[in-house]
Design a protein around this motif. Structure first.
Motif: not given
Length: 138
Positions: A16-39
């Motif tokens: 899973y990628t973050p886009q596919s995880a969000c789409a799998n659970d909620f549908g739709g198309s998801w995009s990355s955001t600025t300052d939207g990643h942390r380890s």
């Protein structure tokens, strides 16, 4: 002689990628955001995953996805959380999961914070990460 290792198993790759995880659970198309990643790190700095803040422009929703890189395919307590400015609570998905946790909330015109955590399968160690300041306003 027995050898004991505290390093997590990393044999499996997370499908899973973050886009596919969000789409799998909620549908739709998801995009990355600025300052939207942390380890997602243990107290000693070992990386067990990543947390991402995603955005769906069609719905105005934000999705937080915690993607495991340790213990992939093994159920371990994993969570993803989001707080929307003006709402005094965190919204979370938190349970024993094999690949990822994802949560979504509407946040049009508001700032958000996000958080994540991954426990090892025996609940004897954990990793965390996120952004605990307001950002991604709009």
């Amino acid at each position: 002689m027995a050898i004991v290792s505290s390093a997590p198993a990393r044999a499996a790759t997370n499908p899973y990628t973050p886009q596919s995880a969000c789409a799998n659970d909620f549908g739709g198309s998801w995009s990355s955001t600025t300052d939207g990643h942390r380890s997602v790190l243990t107290p000693t700095g070992a990386k067990w995953g990543d947390v991402y803040l995603m955005y769906n422009s069609a719905t105005g929703y934000n999705c937080v996805a915690t993607i495991k890189s340790a213990y992939v395919g093994t159920a371990s307590y994993t969570f993803a959380s989001i707080m929307v400015q003006g709402v005094a609570q965190w919204y979370s998905e938190a349970r024993y999961l094999k690949y990822y946790a994802a949560v979504q909330r509407p946040a049009g015109g508001k700032c958000v914070q996000y958080d994540a955590g991954i426990m090892n399968p025996t609940d004897s160690g954990s990793a965390s990460g996120g952004r605990h300041t307001w950002g991604n306003c709009g």
